[in-house]
Design a protein around this motif. Structure first.
Motif, short mmCIF file in Angstrom:
data_model
loop_
_atom_site.label_atom_id
_atom_site.label_comp_id
_atom_site.label_asym_id
_atom_site.label_seq_id
_atom_site.Cartn_x
_atom_site.Cartn_y
_atom_site.Cartn_z
N ASN A 8 -15.65 -12.03 29.55
CA ASN A 8 -14.43 -11.35 29.57
C ASN A 8 -14.69 -9.72 30.04
OD1 ASN A 8 -12.41 -13.02 28.66
ND2 ASN A 8 -13.09 -12.83 26.54
N PHE A 9 -15.92 -9.52 30.59
CA PHE A 9 -16.31 -8.19 31.04
C PHE A 9 -15.36 -7.52 31.99
CE2 PHE A 9 -19.51 -5.08 32.86
CZ PHE A 9 -19.69 -4.60 31.92
N SER A 10 -15.04 -8.48 32.86
CA SER A 10 -13.78 -7.57 34.09
C SER A 10 -12.71 -7.19 33.45
CB SER A 10 -13.51 -8.81 35.12
OG SER A 10 -12.85 -9.95 34.67
N SER A 11 -12.10 -7.87 32.36
CA SER A 11 -11.11 -7.19 31.44
C SER A 11 -11.56 -5.98 30.60
CB SER A 11 -10.51 -8.11 30.59
OG SER A 11 -9.73 -9.40 31.09
N LEU A 12 -12.83 -6.08 30.15
CA LEU A 12 -13.03 -4.84 29.40
C LEU A 12 -13.21 -3.55 30.29
CD1 LEU A 12 -15.89 -6.51 27.02
CD2 LEU A 12 -13.71 -5.57 26.29
N THR A 18 -15.97 -8.80 41.07
CA THR A 18 -17.07 -8.68 41.69
C THR A 18 -17.78 -7.35 41.12
OG1 THR A 18 -16.26 -9.49 43.72
CG2 THR A 18 -17.89 -7.92 44.00
N PHE A 19 -17.09 -6.51 40.60
CA PHE A 19 -17.20 -5.23 39.98
C PHE A 19 -18.10 -5.44 38.90
CE2 PHE A 19 -16.76 -1.46 37.55
CZ PHE A 19 -17.70 -0.65 38.22
N ALA A 20 -17.46 -6.57 38.08
CA ALA A 20 -18.03 -6.78 36.68
C ALA A 20 -19.38 -7.43 37.03
CB ALA A 20 -16.94 -7.70 36.21
N ASN A 21 -19.30 -8.21 37.88
CA ASN A 21 -20.68 -9.11 38.29
C ASN A 21 -21.79 -7.93 38.66
OD1 ASN A 21 -19.54 -11.56 37.61
ND2 ASN A 21 -19.13 -12.26 39.74
N THR A 22 -21.45 -7.33 39.45
CA THR A 22 -22.38 -6.03 39.97
C THR A 22 -22.78 -5.29 38.59
OG1 THR A 22 -21.27 -6.00 42.15
CG2 THR A 22 -22.80 -4.17 41.49
N MET A 23 -21.82 -5.08 37.72
CA MET A 23 -22.24 -4.15 36.62
C MET A 23 -23.36 -4.91 35.68
SD MET A 23 -21.19 -1.07 36.88
CE MET A 23 -21.32 -0.48 35.08
N LEU A 24 -22.81 -6.23 35.32
CA LEU A 24 -23.73 -7.00 34.65
C LEU A 24 -25.07 -7.27 35.31
CD1 LEU A 24 -21.17 -9.78 33.09
CD2 LEU A 24 -22.40 -8.04 31.80
#
Length: 55
Positions: A8-12, A18-24
């Motif tokens: 649930n990183f994109s919600s966090l 795409t931004f969540a995947n880049t940050m991870l």
């Protein structure tokens, strides 16, 4: 908890997937680079590794 956080990183972060995947990817690559750098220091410069965090 880590699994749910990653899932649930994109919600966090309130951003796109795409931004969540880049940050991870950045977090994971930073961890991996740090792990191998610490291993390198342990083999070649143990006195430097021992001083890290003691200042």
């Amino acid at each position: 908890m880590v699994g749910l956080g990653v899932y649930n990183f994109s919600s966090l972060i309130n951003g796109s997937q795409t931004f969540a995947n880049t940050m991870l990817g950045l977090v994971t690559s930073t961890y991996v680079i740090g792990f191998f750098y610490a291993h390198y220091l342990r083999r070649t410069k143990p006195n430097v590794l021992a001083r890290i965090g003691r200042q």
